[in-house]
Design a protein around this motif. Sequence first.
Motif, PDB file in Angstrom:
ATOM      1  N   ALA A 138       0.842  -1.194   0.000  1.00 11.98           N
ATOM      2  CA  ALA A 138       0.000   0.000   0.000  1.00 11.98           C
ATOM      3  C   ALA A 138       0.879   1.247   0.000  1.00 11.98           C
ATOM      4  O   ALA A 138       1.967   1.269   0.578  1.00 11.98           O
ATOM      5  N   ARG A 139       0.386   2.295  -0.650  1.00 11.45           N
ATOM      6  CA  ARG A 139       1.098   3.573  -0.692  1.00 11.45           C
ATOM      7  C   ARG A 139       0.154   4.687  -0.256  1.00 11.45           C
ATOM      8  O   ARG A 139      -1.031   4.669  -0.592  1.00 11.45           O
ATOM      9  N   GLN A 140       0.708   5.667   0.462  1.00 11.88           N
ATOM     10  CA  GLN A 140      -0.064   6.822   0.908  1.00 11.88           C
ATOM     11  C   GLN A 140       0.542   8.099   0.331  1.00 11.88           C
ATOM     12  O   GLN A 140       1.762   8.205   0.189  1.00 11.88           O
ATOM     13  N   TRP A 141      -0.341   9.042   0.017  1.00 14.09           N
ATOM     14  CA  TRP A 141       0.077  10.286  -0.619  1.00 14.09           C
ATOM     15  C   TRP A 141      -0.673  11.478  -0.019  1.00 14.09           C
ATOM     16  O   TRP A 141      -1.793  11.331   0.470  1.00 14.09           O
ATOM     17  N   LEU A 142      -0.057  12.652  -0.108  1.00 15.02           N
ATOM     18  CA  LEU A 142      -0.753  13.916   0.076  1.00 15.02           C
ATOM     19  C   LEU A 142      -1.219  14.391  -1.297  1.00 15.02           C
ATOM     20  O   LEU A 142      -0.498  14.235  -2.289  1.00 15.02           O
ATOM     21  N   ALA A 143      -2.401  14.976  -1.361  1.00  9.94           N
ATOM     22  CA  ALA A 143      -3.006  15.343  -2.653  1.00  9.94           C
ATOM     23  C   ALA A 143      -3.387  16.808  -2.676  1.00  9.94           C
ATOM     24  O   ALA A 143      -3.864  17.362  -1.686  1.00  9.94           O
ATOM     25  N   TYR A 161       0.429  14.685  -6.441  1.00 12.01           N
ATOM     26  CA  TYR A 161       0.576  13.894  -5.226  1.00 12.01           C
ATOM     27  C   TYR A 161       2.038  13.866  -4.785  1.00 12.01           C
ATOM     28  O   TYR A 161       2.952  13.854  -5.615  1.00 12.01           O
ATOM     29  N   VAL A 162       2.227  13.819  -3.461  1.00 12.70           N
ATOM     30  CA  VAL A 162       3.552  13.651  -2.873  1.00 12.70           C
ATOM     31  C   VAL A 162       3.461  12.518  -1.855  1.00 12.70           C
ATOM     32  O   VAL A 162       2.610  12.540  -0.954  1.00 12.70           O
ATOM     33  N   GLY A 163       4.349  11.506  -2.009  1.00  9.70           N
ATOM     34  CA  GLY A 163       4.344  10.365  -1.109  1.00  9.70           C
ATOM     35  C   GLY A 163       5.634  10.257  -0.312  1.00  9.70           C
ATOM     36  O   GLY A 163       6.483  11.153  -0.339  1.00  9.70           O
ATOM     37  N   ASP A 164       5.787   9.147   0.390  1.00  8.17           N
ATOM     38  CA  ASP A 164       6.994   8.933   1.172  1.00  8.17           C
ATOM     39  C   ASP A 164       8.162   8.539   0.260  1.00  8.17           C
ATOM     40  O   ASP A 164       7.985   8.189  -0.908  1.00  8.17           O
ATOM     41  N   ASN A 165       9.368   8.625   0.796  1.00  8.63           N
ATOM     42  CA  ASN A 165      10.591   8.276   0.061  1.00  8.63           C
ATOM     43  C   ASN A 165      10.751   9.072  -1.232  1.00  8.63           C
ATOM     44  O   ASN A 165      11.300   8.574  -2.216  1.00  8.63           O
ATOM     45  N   GLY A 166      10.265  10.326  -1.234  1.00  6.44           N
ATOM     46  CA  GLY A 166      10.444  11.184  -2.395  1.00  6.44           C
ATOM     47  C   GLY A 166       9.580  10.856  -3.588  1.00  6.44           C
ATOM     48  O   GLY A 166       9.857  11.318  -4.702  1.00  6.44           O
ATOM     49  N   ARG A 167       8.526  10.078  -3.389  1.00  7.25           N
ATOM     50  CA  ARG A 167       7.649   9.741  -4.512  1.00  7.25           C
ATOM     51  C   ARG A 167       6.756  10.922  -4.871  1.00  7.25           C
ATOM     52  O   ARG A 167       6.227  11.617  -4.008  1.00  7.25           O
ATOM     53  N   THR A 168       6.553  11.122  -6.151  1.00  4.67           N
ATOM     54  CA  THR A 168       5.627  12.136  -6.656  1.00  4.67           C
ATOM     55  C   THR A 168       4.801  11.527  -7.777  1.00  4.67           C
ATOM     56  O   THR A 168       5.225  10.566  -8.438  1.00  4.67           O
ATOM     57  N   ALA A 169       3.628  12.081  -7.983  1.00 12.50           N
ATOM     58  CA  ALA A 169       2.730  11.579  -9.035  1.00 12.50           C
ATOM     59  C   ALA A 169       1.788  12.685  -9.459  1.00 12.50           C
ATOM     60  O   ALA A 169       1.622  13.697  -8.763  1.00 12.50           O
ATOM     61  N   ALA A 170       1.177  12.502 -10.604  1.00 11.56           N
ATOM     62  CA  ALA A 170       0.166  13.433 -11.109  1.00 11.56           C
ATOM     63  C   ALA A 170      -0.861  12.642 -11.900  1.00 11.56           C
ATOM     64  O   ALA A 170      -0.541  11.616 -12.518  1.00 11.56           O
ATOM     65  N   ARG A 171      -2.088  13.133 -11.865  1.00  6.82           N
ATOM     66  CA  ARG A 171      -3.186  12.456 -12.554  1.00  6.82           C
ATOM     67  C   ARG A 171      -4.074  13.498 -13.207  1.00  6.82           C
ATOM     68  O   ARG A 171      -4.431  14.511 -12.595  1.00  6.82           O
ATOM     69  N   VAL A 172      -4.442  13.254 -14.472  1.00  7.85           N
ATOM     70  CA  VAL A 172      -5.324  14.154 -15.210  1.00  7.85           C
ATOM     71  C   VAL A 172      -6.444  13.325 -15.831  1.00  7.85           C
ATOM     72  O   VAL A 172      -6.188  12.269 -16.427  1.00  7.85           O
ATOM     73  N   GLU A 173      -7.667  13.802 -15.685  1.00  9.00           N
ATOM     74  CA  GLU A 173      -8.830  13.103 -16.241  1.00  9.00           C
ATOM     75  C   GLU A 173      -9.784  14.121 -16.849  1.00  9.00           C
ATOM     76  O   GLU A 173      -9.981  15.207 -16.303  1.00  9.00           O
ATOM     77  N   MET A 192      -4.790  10.039 -17.662  1.00  9.10           N
ATOM     78  CA  MET A 192      -3.348   9.813 -17.716  1.00  9.10           C
ATOM     79  C   MET A 192      -2.780   9.858 -16.297  1.00  9.10           C
ATOM     80  O   MET A 192      -3.244  10.632 -15.459  1.00  9.10           O
ATOM     81  N   ASN A 193      -1.739   9.043 -16.054  1.00  9.65           N
ATOM     82  CA  ASN A 193      -1.045   9.027 -14.773  1.00  9.65           C
ATOM     83  C   ASN A 193       0.450   9.159 -15.000  1.00  9.65           C
ATOM     84  O   ASN A 193       1.007   8.526 -15.913  1.00  9.65           O
ATOM     85  N   LEU A 194       1.098   9.968 -14.177  1.00 12.60           N
ATOM     86  CA  LEU A 194       2.543  10.180 -14.258  1.00 12.60           C
ATOM     87  C   LEU A 194       3.152   9.948 -12.880  1.00 12.60           C
ATOM     88  O   LEU A 194       2.535  10.268 -11.851  1.00 12.60           O
ATOM     89  N   TYR A 195       4.390   9.423 -12.864  1.00 16.94           N
ATOM     90  CA  TYR A 195       5.092   9.165 -11.604  1.00 16.94           C
ATOM     91  C   TYR A 195       6.513   9.688 -11.698  1.00 16.94           C
ATOM     92  O   TYR A 195       7.174   9.563 -12.738  1.00 16.94           O
ATOM     93  N   GLY A 196       6.996  10.260 -10.587  1.00 16.72           N
ATOM     94  CA  GLY A 196       8.325  10.846 -10.575  1.00 16.72           C
ATOM     95  C   GLY A 196       9.439   9.828 -10.468  1.00 16.72           C
ATOM     96  O   GLY A 196      10.575  10.094 -10.891  1.00 16.72           O
ATOM     97  N   LYS A 197       9.165   8.651  -9.889  1.00 20.59           N
ATOM     98  CA  LYS A 197      10.175   7.615  -9.752  1.00 20.59           C
ATOM     99  C   LYS A 197       9.512   6.251  -9.856  1.00 20.59           C
ATOM    100  O   LYS A 197       8.307   6.108  -9.649  1.00 20.59           O
TER     101      LYS A 197
END
Length: 264
Positions: A138-143, A161-173, A192-197
């Motif tokens: 499971a992953r948790q994020w701030l949105a 979105y910003v998650g733990d361990n430097g994870r980032t993401a973006a979502r467009v619909e 579309m979904n994008l991820y920083g790492k």
Amino acid sequence: MRQLLLSLLALPVLAYGADMAPDTQSNHLRDPNAYSDGYTLDSGPYVLPGPRQLHMADEDNFGHLLADEFEWQEGGVGAYDMQAWYGGTFNRVLVKAEGEYQNSQLEDARTELLWDHAISAFWNLQAGVRSDNGEGPARQWLALGVEGLAPYWLDVEATAYVGDNGRTAARVEAEYDLLITHRLILTPKAEMNLYGKSDQARGIGSGLSDASLGLRLRYEITRQFAPYVGFEYQRKLGNTADLARSEGDHAGETKWLAGVRFWF
């Protein structure tokens, strides 16, 4: 004489347009007292004596549940895309839930708990948390994002979105309701979904991860209940596609589907 009459008829329209400047209009369309010159139900010379007798709808809190997609997809996959909110005109608590399940197992799920705040006549600011579940850890994020109605009646959601361990993401619909008749409605939808790492444990690669394009045709038996049929093309992209191929999966697939849309 004809031109003079036309000019006189146009004066009220011009005066109305001058009063409704773009900035004023966008800032006050949701304000019930914006054009009352300071007179409200509880202040001013026209207040009735005694306890207040009249309450407006925008002063109360309401709840709403929308199952935009509740469907069966080709290959025995069940899918849902739902949201529920409770609150008033300007501030609400909003829950979004989207996911897929197969063989009674949850394959992938995204659940968000958000504060939804009106920032203009057609746009809301949303902030909160997101949780990803299903296969993998499971992953948790701030949105933080926006949702609203773009020009030409296009419903748009864009969230970062910003998650733990430097994870980032973006979502467009984005989706659009094309009315063939008053009851028969065709809805194209893109996401579309994008991820920083990369997150190999969940089969996600960095960059543009995946995209989907769907087309659903629904018939509204009532406004609250509408069965539909359609198809959806899903495509994994870039590093995510490479991870899928290394696991022996296809990078893209088209699924026929049938479901029901309902709200109350």
